[in-house]
Write a protein that holds these residues in place. Structure first.
Motif, mmCIF file in Angstrom:
data_model
loop_
_atom_site.group_PDB
_atom_site.id
_atom_site.type_symbol
_atom_site.label_atom_id
_atom_site.label_comp_id
_atom_site.label_asym_id
_atom_site.label_seq_id
_atom_site.Cartn_x
_atom_site.Cartn_y
_atom_site.Cartn_z
ATOM 1 N N SER A 30 -43.332 -48.540 98.775
ATOM 2 C CA SER A 30 -44.497 -48.287 99.624
ATOM 3 C C SER A 30 -44.078 -47.655 100.951
ATOM 4 N N ALA A 33 -42.561 -44.010 100.351
ATOM 5 C CA ALA A 33 -43.606 -43.028 100.026
ATOM 6 C C ALA A 33 -44.450 -42.701 101.250
ATOM 7 N N ALA A 34 -44.672 -43.674 102.117
ATOM 8 C CA ALA A 34 -45.468 -43.443 103.320
ATOM 9 C C ALA A 34 -44.699 -42.645 104.378
ATOM 10 N N ASP A 37 -41.910 -37.438 102.421
ATOM 11 C CA ASP A 37 -42.495 -36.649 101.351
ATOM 12 C C ASP A 37 -41.359 -36.176 100.453
ATOM 13 N N LYS A 114 -42.785 -39.320 93.056
ATOM 14 C CA LYS A 114 -43.687 -39.617 94.172
ATOM 15 C C LYS A 114 -45.002 -40.224 93.673
ATOM 16 N N ASP A 115 -45.554 -39.694 92.583
ATOM 17 C CA ASP A 115 -46.808 -40.242 92.047
ATOM 18 C C ASP A 115 -46.666 -41.728 91.730
ATOM 19 N N THR A 118 -46.324 -43.808 94.940
ATOM 20 C CA THR A 118 -47.647 -43.901 95.568
ATOM 21 C C THR A 118 -48.526 -44.900 94.828
ATOM 22 N N SER A 121 -47.558 -48.274 95.876
ATOM 23 C CA SER A 121 -48.042 -48.519 97.233
ATOM 24 C C SER A 121 -49.529 -48.867 97.246
#
Length: 154
Positions: A30, A33-34, A37, A114-115, A118, A121
């Protein structure tokens, strides 16, 4: 947690301990990812030597795939006996004693896109945590359109 490319030390808000690894992993993905990028996020145990050339080459082959889970995949037995290492309190959900878990990456090192980071998260408070961190991460991707990539070079 230290991120070499940015020279930043990012403290994660979590409890430390073996039985808290699932929460720590959720917090890590989490937070990462925040803050960054990236195409992939990698979890590596602190006693693992990472060959960045191999990792870079491996990940570059999957850059344009949205939901990839890469690692040394396995499927071990569900441990129903209390007091034994890796005891699974939710063993009864697997129907019969002696059944195996679903395919999942071993926890020494694995990468997710990344997906997927996310997704973790966004849904972290609703995701079930099994006794073993390897298991719960794999469980979060069941029912999603995720490509599991077995790669023993990790």
């Amino acid at each position: 947690m230290m991120f070499p490319d940015s020279k930043l030390s990012i403290p994660l808000n979590h409890m430390e301990g073996y039985h808290e690894l699932s929460a720590k992993t959720q917090t890590y993905f989490s937070t990462a990812a925040a803050m960054w990028d990236a195409n992939f996020y990698i979890q590596v145990d602190d006693d693992i030597h990472v060959n960045l050339g191999i990792i870079s080459s491996l990940l570059s082959r999957h850059l344009f795939k949205p939901r990839v889970y890469i690692g040394c995949m396995k499927s071990g037995p569900v441990i129903a006996h209390k007091g034994v290492k890796y005891h699974e309190p939710g063993y009864w959900k697997f129907v019969e004693a002696g059944n195996k878990y679903f395919r999942h990456a071993t926890g020494q090192i694995y990468a997710i896109t990344k997906d997927l980071a996310t997704y973790i998260s966004v849904y972290r408070h609703a995701l079930h945590r099994y006794a073993n961190e390897d298991i719960y991460l794999g469980s979060w991707f069941i029912g999603l359109d995720v490509e599991h990539i077995e790669d023993r070079s990790l």
